[in-house]
Enzyme design. Structure first.
Site, PDB file in Angstrom:
ATOM      1  N   ASN A  84      -4.009  38.787  50.192  1.00 53.69           N
ATOM      2  CA  ASN A  84      -3.549  38.044  51.406  1.00 53.69           C
ATOM      3  C   ASN A  84      -3.674  38.940  52.541  1.00 53.69           C
ATOM      4  O   ASN A  84      -4.236  40.156  52.596  1.00 53.69           O
ATOM      5  CB  ASN A  84      -2.150  37.493  50.941  1.00 53.69           C
ATOM      6  CG  ASN A  84      -2.067  36.037  51.798  1.00 53.69           C
ATOM      7  OD1 ASN A  84      -2.458  35.975  53.044  1.00 53.69           O
ATOM      8  ND2 ASN A  84      -1.326  35.209  51.099  1.00 53.69           N
ATOM      9  N   HIS A 114      -0.904  64.657  52.407  1.00 53.57           N
ATOM     10  CA  HIS A 114      -1.084  65.796  53.223  1.00 53.57           C
ATOM     11  C   HIS A 114      -0.128  66.891  52.723  1.00 53.57           C
ATOM     12  O   HIS A 114       0.950  66.786  52.068  1.00 53.57           O
ATOM     13  CB  HIS A 114      -0.777  65.595  54.670  1.00 53.57           C
ATOM     14  CG  HIS A 114      -1.594  64.426  55.164  1.00 53.57           C
ATOM     15  ND1 HIS A 114      -2.848  64.482  56.060  1.00 53.57           N
ATOM     16  CD2 HIS A 114      -1.184  62.803  55.254  1.00 53.57           C
ATOM     17  CE1 HIS A 114      -3.433  63.198  55.972  1.00 53.57           C
ATOM     18  NE2 HIS A 114      -2.518  62.291  55.718  1.00 53.57           N
ATOM     19  N   ALA A 159       8.421  42.373  46.012  1.00 54.08           N
ATOM     20  CA  ALA A 159       8.294  42.542  47.421  1.00 54.08           C
ATOM     21  C   ALA A 159       8.959  43.964  48.131  1.00 54.08           C
ATOM     22  O   ALA A 159      10.027  43.832  47.607  1.00 54.08           O
ATOM     23  CB  ALA A 159       8.712  41.324  48.219  1.00 54.08           C
ATOM     24  N   LYS A 179      11.041  50.837  40.539  1.00 56.45           N
ATOM     25  CA  LYS A 179      11.342  51.165  39.007  1.00 56.45           C
ATOM     26  C   LYS A 179      11.258  49.823  38.322  1.00 56.45           C
ATOM     27  O   LYS A 179      11.418  48.776  38.823  1.00 56.45           O
ATOM     28  CB  LYS A 179      12.948  51.629  38.890  1.00 56.45           C
ATOM     29  CG  LYS A 179      13.176  52.827  39.620  1.00 56.45           C
ATOM     30  CD  LYS A 179      14.584  53.351  39.721  1.00 56.45           C
ATOM     31  CE  LYS A 179      14.916  54.540  40.530  1.00 56.45           C
ATOM     32  NZ  LYS A 179      16.163  54.951  40.638  1.00 56.45           N
TER      33      LYS A 179
END
Length: 186
Positions: A84, A114, A159, A179
């Site tokens: 989406n 990094h 989500a 988790k």
């Protein structure tokens, strides 16, 4: 060894000062721009540009606009892939999606990392670790997957989750950090 070779081998490399990598990213950004400017009804044009941009597409694919990636050629998608709006893939290392993967809006898959040491980081140095997503996976809205993670087959990622560690197959997982909250039984 070139900076690109270092990047693809997961070594520390110079992303910000290497002309070859900068040129490749700019070319990919041009393709992303072209893709994002296509009319939504131009499904054929969208498909053509995705197949030009991405490394491997096994079958049917639909990526809603806008879509952004760094190189494109490190992205591989299986059959029946849907993403989406606002998908971002930083594909300094491989990002592999299996068959029947569905991605909700505002998700990101980031292979780049990094150095913790500020002096190294400030030189433009980074590393990349691959991301793998299995078959039959549903990624909820706003999920962020970080370098080096694997999401197993048949998973649902809730989500807003931030995936920092591998998620085993047949799991419902959510949270920050993400988790396993439930095992999916067949």
């Amino acid at each position: 060894m070139t900076e690109k070779e270092k990047m693809l081998k997961g070594m520390i490399y110079d992303a910000n000062n290497d002309p070859a990598l900068i040129a490749e990213r700019l070319e990919c950004k041009e393709l992303c721009c072209d893709y994002n400017l296509l009319r939504p009804k131009d499904t054929e044009g969208r498909d053509v540009l995705l197949r030009k941009m991405l490394g491997r597409i096994k079958g049917k694919i639909l990526v809603e606009q806008p879509f952004y990636c760094d190189y494109g050629y490190n992205i591989s998608v299986g059959e029946n892939f849907y993403a989406n709006f606002n998908l971002v893939i930083l594909d300094e290392a491989s990002v592999t999606f299996g068959d029947n993967v569905f991605i909700a809006p505002n998700c990101g898959f980031y292979t780049a990392g990094h150095p913790i040491d500020a002096s190294e980081r400030n030189k433009g140095l980074e590393y990349a670790k691959p991301i793998a997503v299995g078959n039959n996976v549903w990624i909820g809205a706003g999920v962020q997957a970080l370098p080096g993670v694997t999401i197993g087959d048949n998973c649902v990622i809730g989500a807003g989750s931030v995936v920092v560690k591998d998620i085993p197959a047949n799991s419902v997982a959510a949270g920050n950090p993400c988790k396993v909250i439930k095992t999916i039984s067949k």
